[in-house]
Design an enzyme around this catalytic site. Structure first.
Site, short mmCIF file in Angstrom:
data_model
loop_
_atom_site.label_atom_id
_atom_site.label_comp_id
_atom_site.label_asym_id
_atom_site.label_seq_id
_atom_site.Cartn_x
_atom_site.Cartn_y
_atom_site.Cartn_z
N ARG A 149 0.99 -1.15 -0.12
CA ARG A 149 -0.14 -0.19 0.08
C ARG A 149 0.83 1.32 -0.05
NH1 ARG A 149 -5.48 1.01 3.04
NH2 ARG A 149 -6.12 -0.24 1.45
N HIS A 204 -6.82 0.72 -6.92
CA HIS A 204 -7.21 -0.36 -5.92
C HIS A 204 -7.73 -1.68 -6.29
CE1 HIS A 204 -7.71 -1.85 -1.69
NE2 HIS A 204 -8.75 -0.71 -1.50
N GLN A 241 -9.44 -4.38 -4.17
CA GLN A 241 -10.87 -3.81 -3.81
C GLN A 241 -11.84 -4.21 -4.92
OE1 GLN A 241 -12.07 -1.91 -0.82
NE2 GLN A 241 -14.02 -2.46 -1.92
N ASP A 246 -17.22 6.70 -2.65
CA ASP A 246 -16.07 6.55 -1.68
C ASP A 246 -15.66 7.86 -1.01
OD1 ASP A 246 -13.58 5.83 -0.52
OD2 ASP A 246 -12.49 5.80 -2.54
N CYS A 298 -16.51 1.14 -0.71
CA CYS A 298 -15.29 0.34 -0.36
C CYS A 298 -15.03 0.35 1.13
CB CYS A 298 -14.01 0.81 -1.07
SG CYS A 298 -13.47 2.50 -0.93
N ARG A 323 -13.64 -9.08 0.39
CA ARG A 323 -12.17 -8.69 0.28
C ARG A 323 -11.55 -10.16 0.47
NH1 ARG A 323 -10.52 -3.65 0.68
NH2 ARG A 323 -8.52 -4.47 -0.29
#
Ligand code: CP
Ligand code: NVA
Length: 302
Positions: free
Chosen positions: A100, A127, A130, A221, A261, A289
């Site tokens: 990340r 991402h 995700q 988001d 998310c 996930r």
């Protein structure tokens, strides 16, 4: 040849297959409990995480392997060792790396210098892990992906970009509604359109109602992503009319699903009645996930 997943486009040829495999792994977890026996996954996180960190770590445990959480501050990376050398050294110990990062270029550099697969666990550009979970969730709820109208309303950010690429690959219509100046870059839109071909539409608008109208999926988001904290006050003003609330979702299909998310901010990008209401699937989405990443890890690391 090792395989990296730094972008959703790195799953261009097998995204549907990965979604179907994730469904299989979710249904029969016991069958895969030794798939990554004796394998180790390094997890480097430059930013905070609740879902990504936990789901990857638990995924490795459930697959018979092991995950190591690494905060750059505790690595020599934080004292000036290069990302290149970090990649070379970790590759001698572990079977895969998730990262990340603040900067997508660092992601690319890490991947280029690793001899083991690298998975993007979020950066400023994408991402992908995700989006695999998100499309798995949509497929579970709607029974299909092709032909759906999936609308992202809010900031043209990393998650929006990855979702656009994902929709283009699976043949769902993708609508993005952002305030002026917060759209995705033209290059990316063109890339998505070329992947979509004549299978589906990619529509960029500044009108949230156009995006919400007859949507099967409404996705949002945070307005302020990690690393953008200094823009908070300004963005919260600019994005006010892009909130997902009861008024806006009236335009969607009756059986629309709401996705996010997470982490969410009730009262900003979404109201409590929507995210905690009957059409919201955000916690199934979060759970997925785990299942999606187990599929990804098995495909890349075994
Ligand atoms: N959605 C997501 O990536 O959450 P975390 O930041 O908690 O990992
Ligand atoms: N766009 C958000 C996603 C968090 C999971 C961020 O980058 O902070």
């Amino acid at each position: 040849m090792k395989r990296d997943i730094l972008s959703v486009l790195d799953m261009k040829n097998d995204l549907e297959e990965l979604i179907n495999f994730a469904m299989e792994v979710k249904k029969n977890p016991g069958k895969y409990s030794e798939s990554l026996k004796q394998k180790s996954l390094a997890m480097i996180f430059e930013k905070p995480s609740t879902r990504t960190r936990t789901s990857f770590e638990v995924a490795m445990t459930q697959l018979g392997g092991h995950a190591l959480y690494m905060n750059p501050k505790d690595l020599q990376l934080g004292r000036g060792e290069t990302i290149e050398d970090t990649a070379r050294v970790l590759s001698r110990f572990v079977n895969g790396i998730i990262y990340r990062a603040f900067d997508h270029n660092m992601m690319i550099t890490l991947a280029r210098n690793s001899t083991v697969p690298v998975i993007n666990a979020l950066d400023d550009y994408e991402h992908p892990a995700q989006i695999l979970a998100d499309l798995l969730t949509v497929k579970e709820k709607k029974g299909k992906l092709k032909g759906l109208k999936i609308s992202f309303i809010g900031d043209g950010n990393n998650v929006a970009r990855s979702l656009m690429f994902g929709c283009a690959i699976v043949g769902a219509d993708f609508y993005l509604a952002t305030p002026r100046g917060f759209e995705l870059k033209n290059d990316d839109i063109e890339k998505a359109k070329s992947v979509a071909g004549n299978k589906s539409k990619i529509v960029i608008t500044n009108d949230p109602v156009e995006a919400a109208k007859d949507a099967d999926v409404i996705y949002t988001d945070v307005w302020v992503s990690m690393g953008e904290e200094s823009q908070r006050e300004e963005k919260e003003k600019i994005f006010r009319n892009y909130q997902i609330n009861a008024e806006l979702v009236k335009h969607a299909k009756k059986d629309y699903i709401f996705m996010h998310c997470l982490p969410a901010h009730r009262g900003l990008e979404v109201t409590g009645d929507v995210i905690d209401g009957p059409n919201s699937v955000v916690f199934d989405e979060a759970e997925n996930r785990l299942h999606a990443q187990k599929a990804m890890l098995i495909r890349l690391l075994s």
